[in-house]
Enzyme design. Structure first.
Site, PDB file in Angstrom:
ATOM      1  N   GLN A 271      11.558  18.591  31.007  1.00  0.00           N
ATOM      2  CA  GLN A 271      10.703  17.503  30.822  1.00  0.00           C
ATOM      3  C   GLN A 271      10.830  17.103  29.305  1.00  0.00           C
ATOM      4  O   GLN A 271      10.498  18.007  28.227  1.00  0.00           O
ATOM      5  CB  GLN A 271       9.308  17.755  31.212  1.00  0.00           C
ATOM      6  CG  GLN A 271       8.212  16.410  31.307  1.00  0.00           C
ATOM      7  CD  GLN A 271       6.761  16.829  31.266  1.00  0.00           C
ATOM      8  OE1 GLN A 271       6.350  17.933  31.272  1.00  0.00           O
ATOM      9  NE2 GLN A 271       6.051  15.918  31.757  1.00  0.00           N
ATOM     10  N   TRP A 272      11.064  15.908  29.247  1.00  0.00           N
ATOM     11  CA  TRP A 272      10.791  15.174  27.727  1.00  0.00           C
ATOM     12  C   TRP A 272      10.169  13.885  27.591  1.00  0.00           C
ATOM     13  O   TRP A 272      10.804  12.843  28.228  1.00  0.00           O
ATOM     14  CB  TRP A 272      12.047  15.254  27.114  1.00  0.00           C
ATOM     15  CG  TRP A 272      11.938  14.942  25.608  1.00  0.00           C
ATOM     16  CD1 TRP A 272      12.128  13.695  24.878  1.00  0.00           C
ATOM     17  CD2 TRP A 272      11.300  15.660  24.570  1.00  0.00           C
ATOM     18  NE1 TRP A 272      11.534  13.957  23.649  1.00  0.00           N
ATOM     19  CE2 TRP A 272      11.209  15.065  23.321  1.00  0.00           C
ATOM     20  CE3 TRP A 272      10.625  17.033  24.551  1.00  0.00           C
ATOM     21  CZ2 TRP A 272      10.497  15.477  22.322  1.00  0.00           C
ATOM     22  CZ3 TRP A 272      10.145  17.516  23.584  1.00  0.00           C
ATOM     23  CH2 TRP A 272       9.960  16.583  22.202  1.00  0.00           C
ATOM     24  N   PHE A 273       9.128  13.875  27.353  1.00  0.00           N
ATOM     25  CA  PHE A 273       8.196  12.605  27.294  1.00  0.00           C
ATOM     26  C   PHE A 273       8.037  12.266  25.673  1.00  0.00           C
ATOM     27  O   PHE A 273       7.426  12.961  25.035  1.00  0.00           O
ATOM     28  CB  PHE A 273       6.670  12.753  27.970  1.00  0.00           C
ATOM     29  CG  PHE A 273       6.820  12.542  29.341  1.00  0.00           C
ATOM     30  CD1 PHE A 273       7.917  12.904  30.125  1.00  0.00           C
ATOM     31  CD2 PHE A 273       5.460  12.063  30.232  1.00  0.00           C
ATOM     32  CE1 PHE A 273       7.791  12.951  31.509  1.00  0.00           C
ATOM     33  CE2 PHE A 273       5.436  12.196  31.471  1.00  0.00           C
ATOM     34  CZ  PHE A 273       6.889  12.419  32.297  1.00  0.00           C
TER      35      PHE A 273
ATOM     36  N   TYR B 155      10.468  24.897  36.937  1.00  0.00           N
ATOM     37  CA  TYR B 155      10.204  24.289  35.606  1.00  0.00           C
ATOM     38  C   TYR B 155       9.974  24.920  34.470  1.00  0.00           C
ATOM     39  O   TYR B 155       9.685  26.058  34.395  1.00  0.00           O
ATOM     40  CB  TYR B 155       8.702  23.462  35.555  1.00  0.00           C
ATOM     41  CG  TYR B 155       8.663  22.916  34.524  1.00  0.00           C
ATOM     42  CD1 TYR B 155       9.164  21.782  33.835  1.00  0.00           C
ATOM     43  CD2 TYR B 155       7.864  23.548  33.401  1.00  0.00           C
ATOM     44  CE1 TYR B 155       8.947  20.932  32.713  1.00  0.00           C
ATOM     45  CE2 TYR B 155       7.527  23.045  32.123  1.00  0.00           C
ATOM     46  CZ  TYR B 155       8.254  21.989  31.912  1.00  0.00           C
ATOM     47  OH  TYR B 155       8.046  21.422  30.465  1.00  0.00           O
TER      48      TYR B 155
ATOM     49  N   ASP C  89      11.565  24.589  25.204  1.00  0.00           N
ATOM     50  CA  ASP C  89      11.669  25.651  23.984  1.00  0.00           C
ATOM     51  C   ASP C  89      11.910  27.055  24.771  1.00  0.00           C
ATOM     52  O   ASP C  89      12.085  27.854  24.031  1.00  0.00           O
ATOM     53  CB  ASP C  89      10.425  25.579  23.102  1.00  0.00           C
ATOM     54  CG  ASP C  89       9.311  25.993  23.992  1.00  0.00           C
ATOM     55  OD1 ASP C  89       9.309  26.221  25.266  1.00  0.00           O
ATOM     56  OD2 ASP C  89       8.363  26.547  23.331  1.00  0.00           O
TER      57      ASP C  89
ATOM     58  N   GLU D 159      -0.371  29.670  31.566  1.00  0.00           N
ATOM     59  CA  GLU D 159       0.301  28.690  30.874  1.00  0.00           C
ATOM     60  C   GLU D 159       1.092  28.015  31.735  1.00  0.00           C
ATOM     61  O   GLU D 159       1.716  28.450  32.726  1.00  0.00           O
ATOM     62  CB  GLU D 159       1.016  29.214  29.487  1.00  0.00           C
ATOM     63  CG  GLU D 159       0.282  29.973  28.570  1.00  0.00           C
ATOM     64  CD  GLU D 159      -0.770  29.043  27.719  1.00  0.00           C
ATOM     65  OE1 GLU D 159      -0.537  27.999  27.805  1.00  0.00           O
ATOM     66  OE2 GLU D 159      -1.638  29.673  27.215  1.00  0.00           O
TER      67      GLU D 159
ATOM     68  N   SER E 192       8.872  27.609  20.204  1.00  0.00           N
ATOM     69  CA  SER E 192       8.486  26.844  19.372  1.00  0.00           C
ATOM     70  C   SER E 192       7.091  27.325  19.169  1.00  0.00           C
ATOM     71  O   SER E 192       6.724  26.809  17.812  1.00  0.00           O
ATOM     72  CB  SER E 192       8.063  25.462  20.090  1.00  0.00           C
ATOM     73  OG  SER E 192       6.998  25.533  21.106  1.00  0.00           O
TER      74      SER E 192
ATOM     75  N   SER F 136       4.642  21.976  15.087  1.00  0.00           N
ATOM     76  CA  SER F 136       4.489  21.112  16.239  1.00  0.00           C
ATOM     77  C   SER F 136       5.582  20.024  16.317  1.00  0.00           C
ATOM     78  O   SER F 136       6.051  19.425  15.297  1.00  0.00           O
ATOM     79  CB  SER F 136       3.222  20.592  16.640  1.00  0.00           C
ATOM     80  OG  SER F 136       3.247  19.456  17.617  1.00  0.00           O
TER      81      SER F 136
END
EC number: 2.4.1.-
Length: 329
Positions: free
Chosen positions: A48-50, A219, A223, A253, A322, A327
């Protein structure tokens, strides 16, 4: 029967040559047994990349972060190369330009098993609820209490926020679609994992004909680094999630979520919580509390033992890389 922890550890090693007896293994929690459901080698992987700031990318760049500190695009491409027999989906959202969408298309053309799925192209309406209904239900709940037990301050806030719902925006889903922080990620991640296999089949992506709409999905955060094929996975009642451990304190998580079927009841339980509270959080309520409710976890149980029971880990995945950098936001 093996203990739940031992079964999960032996099953989540990506071993495909498992005996029939392994396939019949069960694990237990809170006095109830659950089968270790298989998630096979054809189950698609989803990243996912928003992107909240698509303008930060140079011309000709795929708008997925790919720096030395955050090589997320490289991690996705690496996964596509290693898991070349799986479909690798990337759920994206953001105000992308025409040129940036062309870069996504070029990525798909170069790596045939990568499928870019735009959040706006997915029908999530079956999971929606009117915001006004959520507010009204909570208002009526407060009004049903004796006057001495009502929270009049909260009641006033609920009534005020009900009046301030923008015209044409009376939708739980639309309220998250307009956010540009982590709950934007988290909410649609939950919905995507509810869709699971149908996320790929309903969006008309080529090469997804072997995926069943009822099938599961894996999913992974971008990272997380895949080092070799994952093989067949096993999860209690068909669901498992990443578990973080900090100073021997464990926590559920959403950096990795594995389901063996669409509309998994644990995720549906979380969605019900999201639809019942005006201040619900997609990570704490939509995922964490949903899983706890599904497996009848309560404060009387050992939380670390529950985390061991539901944990997804794999020797061929390096998780949460990450954490060693600042961040990406």
């Amino acid at each position: 029967m093996l203990s739940s922890l031992n079964v999960l550890q032996s099953s989540f090693r990506g071993k495909t040559a498992l005996s029939n007896s392994t396939l019949l293994q069960k694990v237990s929690f809170a006095g109830k047994e659950y089968p270790l459901e298989p998630i096979d080698e054809k189950t698609p992987i989803l990243f996912q990349w928003f992107e909240a700031r698509p303008e930060r990318y140079e011309k000709g760049e795929v708008p997925i972060l790919n720096t030395k500190e955050h090589p997320y695009l490289s991690n996705i491409i690496n996964a596509a190369k290693i898991e070349n027999e799986r479909i690798i989906g990337v759920l994206v959202d953001g105000n992308f330009t025409y040129e940036q969408k062309k870069e996504f298309l070029s990525l798909e053309n170069e790596y045939q098993n990568i499928k870019i799925i735009y959040r706006a192209d997915v029908d999530f309406s079956m999971y929606d609820k009117k915001l006004s209904d959520i507010y009204l239900e909570n208002i009526h709940k407060q009004e049903s209490y004796p006057a001495s037990e009502r929270d009049n301050y909260l009641l006033g806030l609920l009534r005020e926020e009900l009046k301030n719902i923008p015209e044409g925006k009376d939708s739980l889903i639309e309220s998250y679609a307009e956010k540009r922080e982590h709950t934007w990620f988290d909410f649609f991640r939950n919905l995507a994992m509810l869709k699971a296999g149908s996320l790929f089949t309903e969006t008309g992506k080529t090469g997804c004909h072997n995926i069943s709409p009822c099938s599961g999905c894996i999913y992974l955060d971008a990272d997380m680094i895949i080092t070799d094929k994952l093989g067949v996975l096993y999860a209690p009642d068909g669901i498992a999630v990443h578990v973080d451990c900090n100073d021997e304190i464990k926590s559920l998580e959403n950096g990795a979520i594995v389901v063996n079927r669409s509309n998994h009841p644990a995720l549906l339980a979380g969605l019900d919580i999201m639809k019942s509270k005006v201040d619900a959080h997609p990570y704490y309520d939509g995922l964490g509390k949903g899983i706890k409710r599904h497996f009848n976890y309560s404060s009387l149980h050992d939380y670390n033992a529950f985390c061991d029971f539901i944990e997804f880990k794999h020797e061929n995945i390096i998780p949460n890389t990450s954490m060693y950098t600042c961040s990406s936001w």
